[in-house]
Design an enzyme around this catalytic site. Structure first.
Site, mmCIF file in Angstrom:
data_model
loop_
_atom_site.group_PDB
_atom_site.id
_atom_site.type_symbol
_atom_site.label_atom_id
_atom_site.label_comp_id
_atom_site.label_asym_id
_atom_site.label_seq_id
_atom_site.Cartn_x
_atom_site.Cartn_y
_atom_site.Cartn_z
ATOM 1 N N LYS A 150 -79.089 60.015 53.127
ATOM 2 C CA LYS A 150 -80.318 60.513 52.509
ATOM 3 C C LYS A 150 -81.521 60.327 53.438
ATOM 4 O O LYS A 150 -82.342 61.236 53.610
ATOM 5 C CB LYS A 150 -80.550 59.810 51.171
ATOM 6 C CG LYS A 150 -79.485 60.126 50.120
ATOM 7 C CD LYS A 150 -79.823 59.559 48.765
ATOM 8 C CE LYS A 150 -79.696 58.051 48.728
ATOM 9 N NZ LYS A 150 -78.293 57.600 48.916
ATOM 10 N N THR A 151 -81.639 59.152 54.043
ATOM 11 C CA THR A 151 -82.744 58.919 54.973
ATOM 12 C C THR A 151 -82.642 59.828 56.185
ATOM 13 O O THR A 151 -83.646 60.381 56.659
ATOM 14 C CB THR A 151 -82.769 57.446 55.414
ATOM 15 O OG1 THR A 151 -82.887 56.599 54.262
ATOM 16 C CG2 THR A 151 -83.934 57.178 56.357
ATOM 17 N N ASP A 172 -88.022 56.254 49.575
ATOM 18 C CA ASP A 172 -86.668 55.795 49.284
ATOM 19 C C ASP A 172 -86.665 55.033 47.960
ATOM 20 O O ASP A 172 -87.656 54.402 47.589
ATOM 21 C CB ASP A 172 -86.178 54.897 50.416
ATOM 22 C CG ASP A 172 -84.679 54.715 50.401
ATOM 23 O OD1 ASP A 172 -83.994 55.457 49.667
ATOM 24 O OD2 ASP A 172 -84.176 53.828 51.126
ATOM 25 N N THR A 217 -80.520 56.430 44.257
ATOM 26 C CA THR A 217 -79.115 56.166 43.959
ATOM 27 C C THR A 217 -78.860 56.233 42.459
ATOM 28 O O THR A 217 -77.708 56.151 42.034
ATOM 29 C CB THR A 217 -78.707 54.781 44.489
ATOM 30 O OG1 THR A 217 -79.594 53.786 43.949
ATOM 31 C CG2 THR A 217 -78.784 54.743 46.010
ATOM 32 N N ARG A 260 -72.177 55.303 56.639
ATOM 33 C CA ARG A 260 -72.826 54.051 57.051
ATOM 34 C C ARG A 260 -71.789 52.948 57.272
ATOM 35 O O ARG A 260 -71.870 52.182 58.238
ATOM 36 C CB ARG A 260 -73.840 53.610 56.005
ATOM 37 C CG ARG A 260 -74.568 52.318 56.367
ATOM 38 C CD ARG A 260 -75.471 51.865 55.240
ATOM 39 N NE ARG A 260 -76.530 52.838 54.999
ATOM 40 C CZ ARG A 260 -77.292 52.842 53.907
ATOM 41 N NH1 ARG A 260 -77.079 51.956 52.943
ATOM 42 N NH2 ARG A 260 -78.251 53.738 53.777
#
Length: 348
Positions: free
Chosen positions: A73-74, A118, A167, A226
């Site tokens: 997402k980032t 975020d 999330t 990740r």
């Protein structure tokens, strides 16, 4: 930063370690949608949104990126700013606990700037309500004074693009969710996609991996890039220490991941502790979340948000109105025979 010259050779001292690591971390992130692996549907939708904004010479619509942690997402927010050729401002929901915090942030944005928040669902409610007007009309109202003498002063904002990441999209108020022009739902990665992530990251890190090594890392990465990148770094470290090189063998990969308690399907120590307690101590359940968390010595939020999603996704755990239950697959993984008459998901 360059160091002193050594003799007559054009040799400089190495850069500080933190700068090197930051550069590597940045290189692991793809810089364009074309480089981004996976999420094919989301990438196509974002590309259309950005192309339309570019043709009309306006800021892109506000974007909400929803999905589990570690799926990019980032990175996608950075790509939105990069492909829009706009500056990027980074913030987070927990850091915006007052309407004044948000007002200061919004009033400092330049025209067309991309603002990334975020964990946007963790913003204070007063800040969320201020954001409604800012997203829709690029304006906020500043309250001056208190009580009967308080007055509202409107403040115009430069047009901007908000990219929110969450999330838990269900925790966002409907008025806020509805103001996003596009909502992207990111999905867990398939093994072949994770292999491509590992292959790209390995080339950035200078690690040479064969197909078997890439497959081994990918299948232990829980469908999350990740985690794949993190495991790749540990494999690199293991090979460097034990083999003295950058070409780890399959045995090196397996030994490194076993050393860090990551089993063949990606379960770590806490995952196995939860499964073991559920199967052995509570005989497959049902058992409440709080009781299960106390048994393994963790907070209920940690078990619910970190452990359960993956165990449920791979079919090892079920959530029922009566509590958590273990499936026959969980019994098999723990190495305990599934008792006759135990509660199964099919029985509910």
């Amino acid at each position: 930063m360059r160091g002193p010259r050594v003799a007559d050779d054009d040799v400089t001292a190495p850069e500080p370690l933190d700068e090197v690591e930051l550069a590597v971390e940045g290189a692991l992130r793809p810089g364009t949608l074309a480089e981004f692996v996976g999420q094919h549907k989301v990438r196509g939708q974002l590309q259309l949104l950005l192309d339309a904004a570019r043709i009309q010479q306006r800021p892109a619509d506000h974007i909400l990126l929803a999905g589990p942690p570690g799926l990019g997402k980032t990175t996608l927010a950075m790509i939105v700013a990069q492909e829009s050729e706009r500056p990027l401002r980074l913030s987070s929901g927990p850091a915006i606990q007052h309407a004044g915090d948000l007002a200061a942030l919004l009033s400092s944005l330049t025209p067309g700037e991309v603002l990334f928040i975020d964990e946007i669902h963790r913003m204070a409610r007063s800040a969320e309500e201020m954001l409604y007007l800012a997203m829709e009309d690029f304006r906020i109202d500043i309250m001056v004074g208190k009580g009967a003498g308080a007055t509202s002063i409107p403040l115009d904002l430069a047009p901007f693009t908000l990219v929110g990441a969450t999330t838990r999209s269900g925790m966002l108020p409907n008025p806020l969710r509805d103001r996003f022009g596009f909502t992207a739902h990111l999905e867990y990665y398939e093994p072949d996609e994770l292999e491509r992530v590992v292959e790209r990251s390995a080339s950035v890190l200078g690690v040479r991996l064969g197909e078997a090594q890439r497959v081994e890392i990918a299948r232990r990465s829980r469908g999350t890039p990740r985690i794949a990148n993190r495991l790749l770094r540990r494999v690199r470290d293991y090979a460097l220490v034990h083999s003295g090189g950058t070409q780890p063998a399959l045995a090196d990969v397996q030994a490194a991941l076993d050393l860090y308690d990551v089993d063949a399907i990606g379960l770590d120590r806490l995952d196995r502790a939860v499964l073991d307690a559920l199967v052995r101590r509570f005989r497959g359940g049902p058992v409440g979340l709080s009781t299960l968390a106390v048994t393994v010595g963790e907070e209920p939020d940690t078990v619910e948000s970190v452990v359960e999603p993956y165990l449920v996704r791979i079919g090892f755990m079920g959530r029922t109105p009566r509590g958590r239950i273990a499936t026959p697959e969980a019994y098999a993984h723990v190495g305990v025979a599934h008792p006759d008459g135990a509660l199964n998901l099919d029985d509910l």
